[in-house]
Enzyme design. Structure first.
Site, PDB file in Angstrom:
ATOM      1  N   CYS A  72     -51.173   0.905 -11.878  1.00  0.00           N
ATOM      2  CA  CYS A  72     -51.698  -0.461 -11.854  1.00  0.00           C
ATOM      3  C   CYS A  72     -52.790  -0.622 -12.910  1.00  0.00           C
ATOM      4  O   CYS A  72     -53.846   0.003 -12.812  1.00  0.00           O
ATOM      5  CB  CYS A  72     -52.251  -0.739 -10.457  1.00  0.00           C
ATOM      6  N   CYS A  75     -56.206  -1.548 -11.615  1.00  0.00           N
ATOM      7  CA  CYS A  75     -56.855  -0.429 -10.925  1.00  0.00           C
ATOM      8  C   CYS A  75     -57.544   0.497 -11.927  1.00  0.00           C
ATOM      9  O   CYS A  75     -58.652   0.983 -11.680  1.00  0.00           O
ATOM     10  CB  CYS A  75     -55.842   0.363 -10.104  1.00  0.00           C
TER      11      CYS A  75
END
Length: 153
Positions: A72, A75
Site C-alpha cells: 500500500c 502505508c
C-alpha cells in the site's frame, strides 16, 4: 497432571502480571511497539494490553511484500510519520502495528477487519483503542494530525 499444569500456569501469569504492573511506573517515556499479523492476533494484543495503564494505539497497514515494503503506497508514506509522532506520545504508550494481509486479502469484502466493530474501510488507519479517535489514509501522513490523536486525554 492437568490440574498441576493449570496451577503452575496460573501462578506464573499472576507473578508476570504483578511484575509488569509494578514496573509500569518505571517505564515512563517508554513506547512499547508490537507487530501482529491478522485479525485474531490483533484481538489478542488488545486483550493483553487494554487493562494496563498504557495509552494504546493501533496502526492498520498493508502487509510487507518480498522487498519488506507494504503493498500500500499510502502505508509506506504514513509509516515514518507515525514512527516520528509516537516518539512524542504520552508516557507509557503502546503502538500495535497490525498487518491486514496482502492486497487481495484486504480487498475481500468478508475481511474480518471490515466486518468487525472496527469497520475499517482503508489502510493505513490509526486508532486510539477504546476511543472514537481515528485517522484514515492520507490523514496518517499528516504529522500534526497524528500527534493530535496521540495527545493525552
Amino acid at each position: 497432571k492437568q490440574w498441576y499444569q493449570r496451577r503452575v500456569r496460573g501462578v506464573l501469569n499472576y507473578y508476570t502480571n504483578y511484575y509488569y504492573k509494578s514496573n509500569l511506573s518505571k517505564m515512563a517515556g517508554v513506547v512499547k511497539r508490537v507487530q501482529v499479523t491478522g485479525f485474531t492476533e490483533y484481538l489478542r494484543a488488545v486483550e493483553e494490553y487494554k487493562n494496563s495503564s498504557l495509552h494504546l494505539f493501533a496502526l492498520f497497514t498493508g502487509s510487507p511484500n518480498k522487498n519488506g515494503n507494504s503493498w500500500c503506497p499510502d502505508c509506506v508514506t504514513a509509516d515514518p510519520i507515525v514512527n516520528k509522532a509516537i516518539q512524542n506520545a504520552p508516557e507509557c504508550s503502546c503502538l500495535i502495528t497490525v498487518f491486514v494481509g496482502d492486497r487481495a486479502a484486504w480487498k475481500d469484502r468478508n475481511n474480518n477487519f471490515r466486518k468487525s466493530d472496527l469497520q475499517l474501510t482503508s489502510v493505513p488507519t490509526l486508532i486510539k483503542v477504546g476511543t472514537e479517535k481515528r485517522l484514515e489514509e492520507g490523514q496518517c501522513s499528516n504529522l500534526s494530525l497524528v500527534e493530535m490523536i496521540m495527545e493525552e486525554d
